[in-house]
Scaffold this active site. Structure first.
Site, mmCIF file in Angstrom:
data_model
loop_
_atom_site.group_PDB
_atom_site.id
_atom_site.type_symbol
_atom_site.label_atom_id
_atom_site.label_comp_id
_atom_site.label_asym_id
_atom_site.label_seq_id
_atom_site.Cartn_x
_atom_site.Cartn_y
_atom_site.Cartn_z
ATOM 1 N N GLY A 90 79.864 72.020 1.809
ATOM 2 C CA GLY A 90 80.794 71.824 0.759
ATOM 3 C C GLY A 90 81.021 70.413 0.673
ATOM 4 O O GLY A 90 80.790 69.927 -0.600
ATOM 5 N N HIS A 91 81.299 69.698 1.518
ATOM 6 C CA HIS A 91 81.547 68.336 1.730
ATOM 7 C C HIS A 91 80.290 67.671 1.272
ATOM 8 O O HIS A 91 80.113 66.438 0.620
ATOM 9 C CB HIS A 91 81.783 67.951 3.245
ATOM 10 C CG HIS A 91 83.101 68.243 3.820
ATOM 11 N ND1 HIS A 91 83.037 69.422 4.861
ATOM 12 C CD2 HIS A 91 84.508 68.398 3.423
ATOM 13 C CE1 HIS A 91 84.271 69.716 5.086
ATOM 14 N NE2 HIS A 91 85.255 68.989 4.243
ATOM 15 N N GLY A 119 86.607 65.909 7.968
ATOM 16 C CA GLY A 119 85.565 66.124 8.959
ATOM 17 C C GLY A 119 85.138 67.609 9.042
ATOM 18 O O GLY A 119 85.458 68.504 8.173
ATOM 19 N N ALA A 120 84.711 68.080 10.255
ATOM 20 C CA ALA A 120 84.106 69.317 10.538
ATOM 21 C C ALA A 120 83.120 69.676 9.096
ATOM 22 O O ALA A 120 83.313 70.793 8.596
ATOM 23 C CB ALA A 120 84.843 70.303 10.367
ATOM 24 N N LEU A 121 82.420 68.625 8.993
ATOM 25 C CA LEU A 121 81.666 68.936 7.494
ATOM 26 C C LEU A 121 80.707 70.052 7.347
ATOM 27 O O LEU A 121 79.993 70.487 8.306
ATOM 28 C CB LEU A 121 80.674 67.393 7.421
ATOM 29 C CG LEU A 121 81.627 66.144 7.523
ATOM 30 C CD1 LEU A 121 80.353 64.849 7.016
ATOM 31 C CD2 LEU A 121 82.727 66.142 6.368
ATOM 32 N N HIS A 122 80.547 70.608 6.133
ATOM 33 C CA HIS A 122 79.537 71.627 5.810
ATOM 34 C C HIS A 122 79.038 71.385 4.757
ATOM 35 O O HIS A 122 79.344 70.294 3.934
ATOM 36 C CB HIS A 122 80.455 72.828 5.960
ATOM 37 C CG HIS A 122 81.743 72.834 4.963
ATOM 38 N ND1 HIS A 122 81.883 72.742 3.624
ATOM 39 C CD2 HIS A 122 83.205 72.847 5.435
ATOM 40 C CE1 HIS A 122 83.174 72.550 3.267
ATOM 41 N NE2 HIS A 122 84.050 72.797 4.330
ATOM 42 N N GLN A 131 95.266 70.669 -5.255
ATOM 43 C CA GLN A 131 94.971 69.256 -4.814
ATOM 44 C C GLN A 131 94.551 68.479 -5.795
ATOM 45 O O GLN A 131 94.717 67.177 -6.194
ATOM 46 C CB GLN A 131 94.319 69.332 -3.407
ATOM 47 C CG GLN A 131 93.964 67.893 -2.956
ATOM 48 C CD GLN A 131 93.291 68.042 -1.700
ATOM 49 O OE1 GLN A 131 93.925 68.104 -0.494
ATOM 50 N NE2 GLN A 131 91.954 67.833 -1.595
ATOM 51 N N GLN A 171 100.015 65.444 6.320
ATOM 52 C CA GLN A 171 99.763 66.463 5.387
ATOM 53 C C GLN A 171 99.777 67.856 6.054
ATOM 54 O O GLN A 171 99.897 68.964 5.273
ATOM 55 C CB GLN A 171 98.418 66.266 4.504
ATOM 56 C CG GLN A 171 97.180 66.637 5.266
ATOM 57 C CD GLN A 171 95.944 66.410 4.487
ATOM 58 O OE1 GLN A 171 95.882 65.231 4.200
ATOM 59 N NE2 GLN A 171 95.186 67.356 3.958
ATOM 60 N N ASP A 225 89.975 73.013 -3.325
ATOM 61 C CA ASP A 225 91.540 72.812 -3.274
ATOM 62 C C ASP A 225 91.796 72.421 -5.010
ATOM 63 O O ASP A 225 92.272 71.191 -5.181
ATOM 64 C CB ASP A 225 91.847 71.393 -2.440
ATOM 65 C CG ASP A 225 91.368 71.760 -0.979
ATOM 66 O OD1 ASP A 225 91.974 72.425 -0.377
ATOM 67 O OD2 ASP A 225 90.157 71.516 -0.673
HETATM 68 P P1 AMP Z 1 88.696 68.909 3.844
HETATM 69 O O1 AMP Z 1 87.743 68.078 4.610
HETATM 70 O O2 AMP Z 1 88.893 70.335 3.831
HETATM 71 O O3 AMP Z 1 89.985 68.004 3.633
HETATM 72 O O4 AMP Z 1 87.947 68.567 2.414
HETATM 73 C C1 AMP Z 1 87.518 67.412 1.865
HETATM 74 C C2 AMP Z 1 87.044 67.513 0.410
HETATM 75 O O5 AMP Z 1 86.239 68.534 0.337
HETATM 76 C C3 AMP Z 1 88.238 68.101 -0.396
HETATM 77 O O6 AMP Z 1 88.199 67.359 -1.650
HETATM 78 C C4 AMP Z 1 87.776 69.794 -0.532
HETATM 79 O O7 AMP Z 1 88.391 70.177 -1.769
HETATM 80 C C5 AMP Z 1 86.322 69.550 -0.519
HETATM 81 N N1 AMP Z 1 85.677 70.846 -0.209
HETATM 82 C C6 AMP Z 1 86.083 71.451 0.862
HETATM 83 N N2 AMP Z 1 85.422 72.835 0.820
HETATM 84 C C7 AMP Z 1 84.765 72.795 -0.135
HETATM 85 C C8 AMP Z 1 83.734 73.764 -0.755
HETATM 86 N N3 AMP Z 1 83.483 74.921 -0.136
HETATM 87 N N4 AMP Z 1 83.185 73.503 -1.954
HETATM 88 C C9 AMP Z 1 83.774 72.157 -2.547
HETATM 89 N N5 AMP Z 1 84.336 71.242 -2.151
HETATM 90 C C10 AMP Z 1 84.769 71.719 -0.861
#
Ligand code: AMP
Length: 273
Positions: free
Chosen positions: A27-28, A22-25, A146, A52, A143
């Protein structure tokens, strides 16, 4: 959900899955738009997975912006949001969960500084895949480690699920987008840019300067920018995170950084070859 995706699969249709905390941006949203473009149905999950987090403070402070997230998901055209409770994911509790054989991959970089983190990642992703049963899972290269860890788990537990890796989405100035950026002050956000600068610098000088010097210079620059602590600045082989001590034009390499500013832990990486 499992029956729904089994039906889709039986009709030869594809289901894309985007797990997030969540806290989507943007990238998500890139992961979601990739999935929308490649599948018949896209499921996004928002779940802040307690197993985690090796640091309870980080878990408690993890940003939650569900109203905004819903708006973004609606606008994106994402078909389904899965918003499970901890009980749905871990009906028997969070202790005594399955242990995954991750080998060296979980002892270096993130694994070294966040003990148990990748076990938690595998536990949640494995369980989510069991429930959602997608054809493809979308993960961000932000990540980097990951992606390798989850691929290893997929090879053993879900060999029919394809992982699609999506490049890092950055702000115009280069800062890697991250949910944790919300917690940065304006001045820390400016200083945080140093991470991308040092990565770019390493890429530019890769093969021109000694590896040791590249790492020393980068670390100094990060310290001087006001970062409180550096977990690592590292140059490794992209395929298995084996440390590179000398330049080799034939080996795909990646530079990675993890450091704290304003009490917030930031990570970033750049392919340098
Ligand atoms: P998170 O919510 O941070 O666990 O991220 C969820 C998914 O979004 C993971 O696969 C992250 O690698 C991907 N993600 C987070 N930030 C970015 C970004 N800036 N660019 C691309 N993918 C991202």
């Amino acid at each position: 959900m499992y029956n729904f995706s089994s039906q889709l699969r039986a009709q030869g249709k594809k289901l894309g899955f985007v797990p997030t905390m969540g806290a989507l941006h943007a990238g998500h949203m890139k992961l979601i738009s990739n999935s929308l473009g490649q599948n018949n149905t896209t499921v996004c999950c928002i779940f802040v997975n307690p197993t985690q987090f090796n640091d309870s403070n980080d878990f408690e402070k993890y940003p939650i912006t569900i109203e905004k997230d819903l708006l973004q998901l609606e606008r994106s055209g994402c078909d389904i949001l899965f918003l499970p409770t901890v009980f749905e994911i871990y009906p028997s509790g969070t202790s005594n969960l399955v242990h995954y054989e991750l080998g060296r991959l979980e002892t270096v970089l993130e694994g070294k500084f966040r003990p148990g983190h990748f076990q938690g990642v595998c536990q949640v992703v494995d369980r989510l895949l069991e429930i959602v049963n997608p054809s493809r899972i979308y993960m961000g290269q932000k990540d980097f480690q990951q992606c390798l860890v989850v691929q290893k788990m997929l090879d053993v537990r879900h060999p029919n699920i394809e992982m699609i890796k999506v490049p890092i989405q950055r702000e115009h100035n280069g800062l890697a987008m991250s949910s944790r950026n919300i917690r940065l002050s304006e001045s820390a956000k400016k200083s945080a840019l140093t991470i991308f600068e040092v990565l770019t610098n390493i890429k530019y000088n890769w093969g021109k300067k000694a590896v040791e010097n590249l790492i020393q210079e980068a670390s100094l620059q990060i310290e001087n920018a006001g970062f409180e602590k550096i977990d690592y600045v590292s140059i490794v082989e992209a395929k298995d995170l084996e440390e590179l001590v000398i330049w080799d034009a034939n080996i795909p390499a990646v530079a990675l950084v993890a450091a704290f500013i304003d009490g917030v832990r930031l990570i970033d990486n750049l392919s340098i070859s």
